[in-house]
Design a protein around this motif. Structure first.
Motif, PDB file in Angstrom:
ATOM      1  N   GLN A 313       0.828  -1.203   0.000  1.00 48.36           N
ATOM      2  CA  GLN A 313       0.000   0.000   0.000  1.00 48.36           C
ATOM      3  C   GLN A 313       0.863   1.254   0.000  1.00 48.36           C
ATOM      4  O   GLN A 313       1.972   1.259   0.509  1.00 48.36           O
ATOM      5  CB  GLN A 313      -0.901  -0.005   1.249  1.00 48.36           C
ATOM      6  N   ILE A 316       1.071   7.765   2.992  1.00 46.30           N
ATOM      7  CA  ILE A 316       0.396   9.058   2.814  1.00 46.30           C
ATOM      8  C   ILE A 316       1.369  10.054   2.187  1.00 46.30           C
ATOM      9  O   ILE A 316       0.990  10.873   1.346  1.00 46.30           O
ATOM     10  CB  ILE A 316      -0.132   9.594   4.170  1.00 46.30           C
TER      11      ILE A 316
ATOM     12  N   MET B 210      -6.170  14.475   2.214  1.00 49.40           N
ATOM     13  CA  MET B 210      -4.891  13.942   2.702  1.00 49.40           C
ATOM     14  C   MET B 210      -4.887  13.878   4.227  1.00 49.40           C
ATOM     15  O   MET B 210      -4.376  12.930   4.825  1.00 49.40           O
ATOM     16  CB  MET B 210      -3.727  14.796   2.186  1.00 49.40           C
ATOM     17  N   LEU B 213      -6.905  10.832   5.277  1.00 48.32           N
ATOM     18  CA  LEU B 213      -6.166   9.573   5.102  1.00 48.32           C
ATOM     19  C   LEU B 213      -5.047   9.456   6.133  1.00 48.32           C
ATOM     20  O   LEU B 213      -4.802   8.376   6.674  1.00 48.32           O
ATOM     21  CB  LEU B 213      -5.612   9.476   3.676  1.00 48.32           C
ATOM     22  N   ALA B 214      -4.397  10.575   6.412  1.00 44.68           N
ATOM     23  CA  ALA B 214      -3.318  10.557   7.417  1.00 44.68           C
ATOM     24  C   ALA B 214      -3.879  10.196   8.789  1.00 44.68           C
ATOM     25  O   ALA B 214      -3.220   9.534   9.587  1.00 44.68           O
ATOM     26  CB  ALA B 214      -2.622  11.919   7.463  1.00 44.68           C
ATOM     27  N   ARG B 218     -10.423   5.078   6.351  1.00 44.33           N
ATOM     28  CA  ARG B 218     -10.323   3.983   5.381  1.00 44.33           C
ATOM     29  C   ARG B 218     -11.679   3.602   4.810  1.00 44.33           C
ATOM     30  O   ARG B 218     -11.827   2.571   4.156  1.00 44.33           O
ATOM     31  CB  ARG B 218      -9.650   2.755   6.014  1.00 44.33           C
ATOM     32  N   TYR B 219     -12.697   4.394   5.110  1.00 46.29           N
ATOM     33  CA  TYR B 219     -13.986   4.171   4.459  1.00 46.29           C
ATOM     34  C   TYR B 219     -14.612   5.528   4.191  1.00 46.29           C
ATOM     35  O   TYR B 219     -14.668   6.391   5.065  1.00 46.29           O
ATOM     36  CB  TYR B 219     -14.933   3.337   5.338  1.00 46.29           C
ATOM     37  N   ALA B 238      -7.187   7.949  -4.339  1.00 45.09           N
ATOM     38  CA  ALA B 238      -6.234   7.742  -3.234  1.00 45.09           C
ATOM     39  C   ALA B 238      -6.639   6.597  -2.307  1.00 45.09           C
ATOM     40  O   ALA B 238      -5.781   5.847  -1.843  1.00 45.09           O
ATOM     41  CB  ALA B 238      -6.089   9.039  -2.438  1.00 45.09           C
ATOM     42  N   VAL B 242      -4.395   2.989  -0.384  1.00 48.00           N
ATOM     43  CA  VAL B 242      -4.069   2.667   1.003  1.00 48.00           C
ATOM     44  C   VAL B 242      -4.973   1.556   1.532  1.00 48.00           C
ATOM     45  O   VAL B 242      -5.093   1.345   2.734  1.00 48.00           O
ATOM     46  CB  VAL B 242      -4.151   3.918   1.918  1.00 48.00           C
ATOM     47  N   GLY B 244      -8.248   1.216   1.385  1.00 50.00           N
ATOM     48  CA  GLY B 244      -9.554   1.578   1.923  1.00 50.00           C
ATOM     49  C   GLY B 244     -10.672   1.361   0.919  1.00 50.00           C
ATOM     50  O   GLY B 244     -10.439   0.899  -0.199  1.00 50.00           O
ATOM     51  N   PHE B 343      -5.957  20.365   6.160  1.00 50.41           N
ATOM     52  CA  PHE B 343      -5.248  19.114   6.467  1.00 50.41           C
ATOM     53  C   PHE B 343      -5.333  18.812   7.958  1.00 50.41           C
ATOM     54  O   PHE B 343      -5.794  17.750   8.377  1.00 50.41           O
ATOM     55  CB  PHE B 343      -3.783  19.210   6.011  1.00 50.41           C
TER      56      PHE B 343
END
Lengths: 324, 578
Positions: A313, A316, B210, B213-214, B218-219, B238, B242, B244, B343
């Motif tokens: 994966q 970030i 971002m 995600l950081a 994940r959904y 994106a 990862v 998700g 962010f």
């Protein structure tokens, strides 16, 4: 059906599912060896339904199907909306998610998407599923997640005391013992047409469509079990009479009959014909009308992951590189 | 040396490519070590109508879209007529003399550049008209041809080799035209190609994604809606990278309910929408409050009510965000102030949702979400991530003994997760007791109401959500929230420099309300005014109701963001004339 048929992607052949949105799965890690029985799925809460409610039969059938599969209660999530039947998760010894009216399906899809290892069952009534929640049904079908959706159809709104539902027969006024139907249809009976739930869901493209009757306990447990085993979105039309507001026990006992011998569950058009014709014939068929196996949403996600990241994966930081 | 501060606007028919010119110019300047701030104003339709894009460039971080224009480039008469009034007396208008007539009576420097004719007769590829326009602008800014060439090569115009040559040719024609006609605005914008990846060029929506995600999102479930669709589109790319899941649902009700379902299993979840979608989500927001399920809902505000003005900006969903519910359904409402803050505020939104097991509404708005700004790349090792409280006695406590809604000191209870914990329970939107059993008794309702409210109220102590700026002995105090921070602070600096005694208090947390800070500010300053982009003064009304104080208001409802100049004038007006 334009869908590509890939029958060999059943749940048993899809091993590890990496990249699920939920916590890393520990499902199945702590299962006791002893075989569970129906009692293991009874919760401490006593059902709140009226005596004679068909939903008792559905509850018992579901518990039996869970026991036959020896599923760990921690791996089972039952999702419901609002209505008499929406109270069912309370009565099962498993995880339950009781949401707002008409939204059991989206909630169940979120549960399954985030943790595909869970056994996810959505339950509800005809009003919850096909009036307020009707807009979600085709999309749950389109996503074809491995979810079993049991609709307890009593053709009436029970919890709000007897208003007509989308599956109430046209022209219906008060049947025997029905006290409230005249409130909503006091002159001419119900004006709206009766929704053919079964035909509709087959046309949507559902991969498993079955009907069963709450008074036929072992048949119902078998069919719910087949729904649980089906790798994809399984729809179980569980006819479940309301003795208080629309008592259909007697007529339904007479009109229920099994699907013809040698019924071909792979013929969608025949299944639609049958669902259309039985209304005119005044009968209900029980059994699996249609079943086929398509790739599930989870299966297809694996293809997405293969293209999106392959083996490892992205971090970030790597995702942010595109903005540098 | 004077600080670099130029505001450049390009306007034309929507769909003609003016927006691309603005985007490429902004990115190129940002990659050259400068700070940019873009502003687009366009119709909701795909083609047709007047549209414009604006780039403000400075050598330090830019805080607002810019006031009057230094350079206006227009491609036709309609846009000339709309925008020419906003050019500074010292500014320059670049127009196409074949497409529009300049008003000679204006005391402005106006330069005719036949963009259409050069494209048709010299370049012979109509697609390259925007490269020509770009070149005219870079040449006017005094950017050397070689630097501009590199900018084009690194932009979307250089992505496909077969078009690169004709695009470079178009750029060259721009420099030839400027040179041959002796056009010189006297500008020499210093560009220096920066290597390394320390600076990011992002929109608010990008930064928000971002951050999400950081934080571990994940959904995501969502339904297309302007101006929040970018969030879903960015995550569509994106999220799978990862591992998700991104699900485009059939409506916003499904989006929020599916998110609740995913969060029930332990996933960190988000849905983003705009006002009409938030209206549809209100019932399920109450469900998440009742079931104590963590959830981040982003509301990218736009002009309302109803379909309103989908592509315009407004801060008018505050009432809905704080109070939108039947019954009493407290939730946390926070607002982001600028791109970089999108962010970090997204990270905080997840942390708050997980820590307090509650829905968190993150307010953004059209202007904040879609403008581009330069920000420092976040150091992810310094980003604090909070995880949900879960039972630690896995397997040892039976479901019968376990209280999902146990009364704890902080009113937050351990949450078992399906597939992981043996303490299975039924989360229900019905009133319940500690054991998650349905209970309509007065005692249960009183206890659980207190739990839900106290939990949220305690979040007011979270640091970093309210900040005071300006003079200690201020005569005028401005209160702002969310994206009006930039223009308020710029106006504050300008008026402080002129000797005015002003201060500002900026809120990023709106519910629970940081009352202590609000009261201290309001009581210490003779005149306090709440600055917001809505008609009724939603935050002002809310503050007045909570604090029993009287406040002034400064509201605009143009569908456009505040200019620092608007607020500057307001401050001067109040302090000069009272």
């Amino acid at each position: 059906m334009a869908e590509v048929r890939t029958p060999d992607t059943a749940r048993t052949t899809a091993p590890d599912r990496p990249g699920k949105a939920g916590q890393p799965g520990q499902a199945g890690s702590a299962k006791p060896a002893a075989k569970r029985t129906l009692k293991d799925y009874r919760s401490e809460v006593k059902p709140t339904w009226c005596p004679g409610c068909g939903d008792f039969g559905v509850l018992a059938a579901l518990q039996r199907a869970l026991a036959e599969r020896n599923l760990d209660p921690r791996d089972v999530v039952i999702v419901s909306g609002i209505g008499c039947s929406g109270r069912l998760p309370e009565f099962v010894n498993a995880y339950g998610l009781h949401v707002v009216h008409g939204r059991a399906l989206p909630a169940a899809q979120g549960v399954k998407a985030a943790n595909p290892e869970l056994t996810v069952i959505a339950v509800g009534g005809d009003g919850d599923g096909f009036a307020i929640g009707g807009g979600h049904v085709p999309h749950a079908v389109r996503r074809n997640q491995d979810i079993t959706y049991i609709v307890m159809d009593n053709q009436v709104y029970g919890l709000t005391k007897g208003q007509p539902s989308p599956s109430t027969p046209t022209g219906m006024q008060a049947l025997r013992r029905s006290v409230s139907m005249p409130k909503m249809a006091p002159y001419e009976g119900v004006l709206e047409g009766q929704l053919n739930i079964l035909a509709m869901i087959i046309v949507y493209g559902c991969s498993f469509v079955a009907r069963t009757f709450s008074s036929q306990a072992s048949e119902m447990a078998k069919i719910i079990g087949q729904g649980l085993d089906h790798p994809g979105f399984a729809f179980v039309h569980a006819m479940s009479p309301c003795p208080t507001f629309y008592n259909t026990y007697d007529p339904w006992k007479e009109s229920f009959m099994p699907l013809p011998d040698e019924w071909d569950t792979g013929d969608r058009i025949k299944a639609i014909d049958m669902a259309m014709e039985e209304v005119g014939d005044g009968v209900f068929h029980s059994g699996v009308f249609f079943q086929d196996v398509y790739r599930t949403y989870t299966d297809k996600l694996q293809d997405v992951y293969a293209k999106a990241y392959g083996d490892e994966q992205a971090t970030i930081d790597a995702l942010m590189d595109q903005y540098a | 040396m004077d600080q670099l501060d130029l505001t450049i606007r390009i306007a034309g028919e929507n769909g003609e490519g003016v927006l691309t010119v603005g985007d490429v110019l902004a990115e190129a300047l940002a990659r050259s070590g400068l700070h940019i701030y873009t502003f687009k104003n366009l119709p909701a339709e795909i083609k047709g109508g007047a549209s414009m894009t604006q780039v403000r460039v400075q050598d330090t971080p830019v805080r607002s879209p810019g006031d009057a224009l230094d350079i206006l480039m227009v491609w036709n008469q309609e846009n000339y007529d709309i925008h020419v009034g906003e050019v500074k007396p010292t500014g320059v208008v670049i127009y196409d003399p074949d497409e529009c007539d300049a008003d000679e009576s204006l005391a402005l420097s106006q330069i005719g550049v036949p963009l259409q004719k050069i494209t048709k007769t010299v370049i012979k590829t109509m697609k390259s008209k925007n490269v020509l326009a770009f070149g005219i602008l870079t040449a006017c800014l005094g950017i050397p041809f070689d630097s501009a060439k590199q900018m084009v090569a690194e932009s979307r115009w250089g992505r496909r080799k077969e078009f690169l040559e004709s695009n470079i040719n178009a750029l060259k024609q721009a420099y030839v035209y400027v040179d041959e006609n002796g056009i010189d605005l006297g500008l020499r914008v210093a560009v220096e190609r920066k290597n390394g990846h320390a600076q990011l060029i992002m929109t608010g929506n990008d930064a928000l994604c971002m951050g999400a995600l950081a934080a571990g999102c994940r959904y995501y479930a969502g339904y297309p809606i302007t101006p929040a669709s970018d969030v879903m589109e960015t995550l569509a790319k994106a999220m799978p990278r990862v591992g998700g899941v991104l699900m485009q649902t059939e409506d916003e009700i499904a989006a929020i309910t599916a998110s609740i379902g995913a969060s029930f299993t332990g996933a960190k979840v988000m849905t983003a929408t705009a006002g009409p979608g938030l209206s549809l989500m209100v019932e399920a927001l109450g469900l998440a409050t009742m079931e104590e399920i963590p959830l981040v809902v982003v509301d990218v505000q736009r002009g309302g009510p109803s379909t309103g003005m989908p592509t315009k900006t407004e801060q008018s969903d505050l009432n809905l965000a704080i109070h939108g519910a039947h019954g009493e359904a407290p939730r946390i409402v926070i607002a982001a102030t600028n791109t970089e803050d999108c962010f970090y505020t997204a990270v905080k939104a997840f942390n708050l949702a997980e820590k307090y097991q509650t829905p968190v509404i993150l307010l953004s708005d059209q202007h904040l979400s879609q403008r581009a700004q330069v920000m420092s790349r976040p150091d992810l090792s310094q980003v604090e991530i909070v995880e949900r409280k879960q039972p630690d006695h896995n397997g040892s406590v039976s479901p019968e003994e376990f209280d999902r809604y146990e009364m704890t000191d902080d009113y937050v209870s351990p949450m078992p997760l399906p597939g992981r914990h043996g303490q299975h329970y039924v989360a229900t939107g019905l009133e319940h007791d500690e054991h998650a059993h349905i209970d309509y008794s007065p005692e249960a309702h009183i206890r659980m109401t207190e739990k839900r409210h106290q939990k949220i109220e305690s979040a007011v102590n979270e640091p970093g959500f309210v900040q005071r700026y300006g003079a200690e002995d201020a005569q005028l105090g401005l209160i702002g929230w969310g994206s009006s921070e930039g223009p308020i602070l710029e106006a504050l600096d300008r008026t402080l420099a002129k000797g005015y005694k002003v201060a500002a208090l900026i809120f990023k947390m709106l519910h629970p309300l940081p009352e202590k800070e609000a009261r201290a500010f309001i009581e210490s300053i003779p005149v306090v005014s709440v600055v917001e982009l809505n008609a009724s003064g939603q935050f002002a009304n809310y503050l007045q109701g909570r604090l029993a104080v009287s406040l002034q208001r400064f509201n605009i409802i143009t569908g456009l963001p505040f200019k620092a100049g608007d607020i500057e004038e307001y401050i001067e007006g109040v302090l000069q004339y009272g």
